[in-house]
Design an enzyme around this catalytic site. Structure first.
Site, mmCIF file in Angstrom:
data_model
loop_
_atom_site.group_PDB
_atom_site.id
_atom_site.type_symbol
_atom_site.label_atom_id
_atom_site.label_comp_id
_atom_site.label_asym_id
_atom_site.label_seq_id
_atom_site.Cartn_x
_atom_site.Cartn_y
_atom_site.Cartn_z
ATOM 1 N N ALA A 256 12.845 -17.979 1.456
ATOM 2 C CA ALA A 256 12.999 -18.076 -0.288
ATOM 3 C C ALA A 256 14.400 -17.019 -0.270
ATOM 4 O O ALA A 256 14.804 -16.907 0.081
ATOM 5 C CB ALA A 256 11.906 -17.559 0.016
ATOM 6 N N GLU A 258 15.041 -14.768 -3.880
ATOM 7 C CA GLU A 258 14.790 -14.021 -4.594
ATOM 8 C C GLU A 258 14.902 -13.614 -6.182
ATOM 9 O O GLU A 258 15.446 -12.980 -7.414
ATOM 10 C CB GLU A 258 14.889 -12.492 -4.592
ATOM 11 C CG GLU A 258 15.706 -12.182 -5.019
ATOM 12 C CD GLU A 258 16.727 -12.211 -3.776
ATOM 13 O OE1 GLU A 258 16.848 -12.569 -2.873
ATOM 14 O OE2 GLU A 258 18.096 -11.182 -3.179
ATOM 15 N N GLU A 290 9.924 -11.036 -2.069
ATOM 16 C CA GLU A 290 10.858 -11.370 -2.714
ATOM 17 C C GLU A 290 10.200 -10.841 -4.224
ATOM 18 O O GLU A 290 11.097 -10.828 -5.128
ATOM 19 C CB GLU A 290 10.726 -13.916 -2.712
ATOM 20 C CG GLU A 290 10.958 -14.216 -1.689
ATOM 21 C CD GLU A 290 12.325 -13.936 -1.401
ATOM 22 O OE1 GLU A 290 13.156 -13.931 -1.951
ATOM 23 O OE2 GLU A 290 12.567 -14.364 0.053
HETATM 24 ZN ZN LIG Z 1 15.023 -11.120 0.540
#
Ligand SMILES: [Zn+2]
Length: 830
Positions: A256, A258, A290
């Site tokens: 992922a 952020e 995140e």
């Molecule tokens: Zn990170």
């Protein structure tokens, strides 16, 4: 993209101060390009010259302060500007290219329904693929985004939606953020919304994932809210970016990213098939990770990539802490101890190891390579150690002072240490020197002398690896465990300070009745390789299955696996322990990690002669675990996956696909079907027609990826040839399809067939690096490495490539580290 050096970035930051970008994108075209019109406002030293990152296909016009700038100034990678005024306005109208490698503006066509999805991923130096920009973390600016796109689409960015008129979206300007954090998604997304504590929440996934997203949204929102509440308790500055949107995007290179106010995850986090509790816990900890970045990284950003750890170590630590404290996944520290820390420890012992906080990262290529187990897991473990020493109150007070001082700006290691020193009243410079500025890991070993059943002397012996002299202070737990009435229980947990010397005697244990197991690093405060004393190590096979504490079991497994990796203990002993202890294991993450690690060690450390028998024992362990697992449980699913990966019983696998003999409570769903078929393909028991028939029944993103992996795994010369040609030469295939093709390629079962490709890896990969860049290049070169072809010849070929001049830095690191792993495997075999 061209590499930006640290010196260039420092120079540019001394000349330029960026105020804002207004990016106006037209995404209505059907080809592989889009229109980008950007207005950049910035201040500069009068008369100065500088450049912006910019990678257009064609340029319609460029003007600086109303004057046309000749197009040759845009050389395809950088836009050079000279004669700057104090206040400048740059206007650029250009045609840009979509990407298929997860960088820039990635364009994905869903095989399920033909829908097109776009997402922007500008990290680490790809902003120039979408707009002309001063692409470095310390030149923050406000981003205003306007988008023209098909009217039926949904478009979202960091900023709030101000207006929408048919196919035209206008977003509010953001707070000041770094270029690598500008985010955008566009396409016919399925959307779920909610609200918490005044913060609007949203989830996005492909329309084809509407059903799983709807089914999982309640859990994702609940965790999001729990984490927001916890961060608001810890931090004095509230979530600073307005709304909290989370998008699950296809073919995303990271787990992922952020982005402030619009986090993007890989969409494997919304699976259509059954998940284990470990997978749910992992998703929760990534949500928390995140979210931690919204403060660490987004609100306060490292000035340059040297201080990447100020982003990742903190997000990793806080992600685990907040998941364990605020969500139902209270065992997250067990996962950290076994899974995440193992990643850090391995990275720290490879030739490419580096300090958590290197004094100088020379350019963006080097920076990318530091997104590894050291910057994440070791950094987080070191923070855990710091807190054991400083106390939590001083730690949080220091963080809050740090945010207060640098909000919407940039900061360095020195800034953070200053804030922590002030809050704690301690000088941290000595601590930072040994823990943050020096690479490698120490080994802590228990040395026990007894008088009968009483300890005469217990000491911790600390060593450093060859070539590294550093010893460190450790605050560490030692657990005394007794075996009574069929259970192993902790009698006492001591917290002791191990000095930065070779041998620390522990007076607290002198004269104490000896325990059946002395667990060094109980509670997992330390970052170190841990070795038990001889008596405790010998007792592990008997005691491990009886130990109630999952973190203690994880630590024993971690130490055992590490000793096998180091060649101190034979892989056969590990396999015997797996057979004895795993069938009664109840913690899913331990089941999954131990099976995965053992498979990997059997594949590389066992010889062609000993591997089949070792693998058979792993399969037996998984089968016994399966028999002992409750129907429909996470344990059952983890056991089945482990069994499928190790078994050679093709009749049983075929029967499962036909729905016969399936264990009660187990759903042979889409992804489990593919896993079973994949194993059959590897074993030569299913061919291309079966793969195509499965794909015809599952025309989905995941089905397409599994089919690519299965075709690469077929033990036939033509299939290997086609897969290899794709890996090294097909730029039309996306990052994810190439990665899965590479992951499917090598199997110890197919050694003879694969032999010619060992040499081809070393001769053809340098050329492949011209086709792929960044994270996609790193993942492909790693997955395609002939790691299971353990031989002196493979190492010779690696040495030859490493000696080549001008070797691409990504390929250099992958080969250097993979070769070092093979060195260990070969040593053990000999
Ligand atoms: Zn990170």
């Amino acid at each position: 993209m061209p590499t930006l050096t640290r010196a260039e970035a420092a120079d540019r930051a001394s000349l330029v101060d960026v105020e804002s970008y207004h990016v106006d994108l037209d995404l209505t075209g059907t080809g592989d390009t889009f229109q980008s019109r950007t207005v950049v406002r910035f201040r500069a030293r009068s008369g100065a010259a500088t450049f912006l990152e910019f990678e257009p296909v064609t340029v319609a016009s460029i003007t600086l302060n109303g004057q046309p700038v000749p197009h040759p100034a845009a050389d395809g990678q950088r836009l050079a500007l000279s004669g700057l005024a104090e206040e400048n306005e740059l206007v650029v109208d250009a045609t840009m290219r979509y990407s298929n490698n997860g960088e820039g503006l990635h364009r994905y066509t869903d095989p399920a329904d033909g829908s097109v999805y776009l997402y922007q991923h500008l990290f680490i130096n790809n902003a120039g693929r979408v707009l002309p920009s001063f692409d470095q973390p310390d030149l923050k600016a406000s981003f205003r985004v306007s988008v023209t796109a098909p009217a039926e689409w949904t478009v979202a960015t960091n900023g709030r939606l101000v207006s929408r008129d048919g196919g035209r979206w206008e977003f509010a300007p953001t707070e000041r953020i770094s270029t690598y954090l500008a985010s955008l998604i566009a396409g016919p997304w399925h959307v779920r919304t909610d609200e918490h504590d005044g913060i609007p929440l949203a989830l996005y996934a492909r329309a084809a994932l509407a059903e799983p997203l709807d089914a999982q949204a309640a859990e994702i929102f609940e965790i999001t809210k729990q984490c927001l509440d916890r961060f608001h308790q810890m931090f004095e500055i509230r979530f600073p970016f307005g709304h909290y949107q989370q998008a699950f995007a296809p073919e995303f290179n990271f787990g992922a990213m952020e982005y402030p106010g619009l986090v993007v995850f890989r969409d494997e986090f919304v699976p259509r098939s059954a998940m284990t509790e470990t997978e749910r816990e992992h998703r929760a900890s990534v949500i928390a990770h995140e979210m931690a970045h919204q403060w660490f990284g987004d609100l306060v950003t490292m000035a340059w990539w040297d201080d990447l750890w100020l982003n990742e170590s903190f997000a990793e630590y806080l992600g685990a802490r907040v998941t364990a404290d605020a969500t139902r996944f209270t065992g997250t520290w067990t996962t950290f101890a076994l899974h995440r820390k193992g990643w850090g420890l391995r990275a720290d012992q490879r030739p490419s190891t580096h300090p958590v906080a290197p004094a100088e990262v020379s350019d963006t290529d080097q920076a990318l390579l530091n997104f590894d187990g050291i910057s994440y897991a070791k950094g987080a473990a070191v923070l855990k150690q710091l807190i054991a020493w400083l106390g939590d109150e001083a730690f949080l007070a220091g963080l809050n002072a740090h945010f207060e001082a640098h909000a919407y700006g940039n900061a360095t290691l020195a800034d953070l240490l200053g804030a922590l020193s002030k809050a704690s009243g301690r000088d941290l410079s000595g601590w930072a020197e040994v823990w943050l500025r020096r690479a490698q890991v120490n080994t802590l070993r228990l040395e026990v002398q007894r008088d009968g059943d009483v300890y005469r002397e217990v000491a911790v012996v600390q060593t450093a690896p060859d070539g590294f002299a550093t010893l460190r202070p450790h605050r560490i737990g030692i657990g005394l465990y007794d075996h009574t009435d069929g259970a192993v229980v902790r009698r006492e947990l001591l917290e002791v300070d191990v000095e930065a010397t070779g041998r620390t005697v522990l007076p607290a244990l002198a004269g104490v009745r000896a325990a059946d197991l002395l667990l060094l690093n109980d509670g997992d405060l330390a970052y170190a390789k841990v070795r038990l004393d001889a008596a405790s190590a010998a007792a592990v096979p008997l005691l491990l299955p009886l130990l109630g504490d999952s973190l203690a079991r994880a630590l024993l497994w971690a130490s055992t696996l590490d000793a096998v990796v180091d060649g101190e203990r034979p892989v056969a002993e590990l396999v015997t322990l797996v057979l004895a202890a795993l069938p009664v294991e109840t913690e899913t993450v331990i089941i999954e990690d131990v099976l995965r690690a053992t498979r990997g060690l059997v594949d590389r450390y066992a010889t062609a002669e000993t591997r089949p028998a070792a693998l058979e024992l792993v399969a037996q362990a998984a089968d016994r675990l399966l028999a002992a697992s409750p129907a429909g449980s996470s344990r059952q699913l983890a056991a089945v996956r482990g069994l499928v990966g190790a078994t050679t019983d093709t009749a049983r696998l075929r029967a499962w696909l036909a729905g016969d003999g399936v264990p009660a409570g187990l759903a042979v769903d889409a992804d489990l079907r593919w896993l079973v078929l994949y194993r059959l393909v590897v074993l030569g028991a299913a061919g291309p027609d079966t793969i195509e028939a499965e794909l015809a029944a599952d025309r989905s993103a995941t089905g397409e990826q599994w089919a690519a992996r299965c075709h690469a795994a077929r033990p036939e010369p033509a299939a290997k040839q086609a897969a290899w040609a794709a890996i090294v030469g097909d730029a039309t295939l996306s990052n994810r399809l190439i990665e899965l093709t590479a992951l499917g390629f090598w199997h110890p079962e197919q050694r003879e067939l694969l032999q010619p490709y060992v040499e081809r890896y070393f001769t053809e990969m340098p050329e492949m690096m011209r086709l792929r860049s960044g994270m996609s290049a790193e993942k492909t070169t790693l997955a395609a490495y002939p790691a299971v072809m353990v031989s002196a010849r493979t190492r010779e070929l690696a040495a030859g490539l490493l000696a080549a001049p001008d070797l691409n830095p990504i390929l250099n690191r992958v080969v250097q580290d993979s070769d070092d792993d093979m060195r260990r495997a070969l040593l053990t075999r000999e």
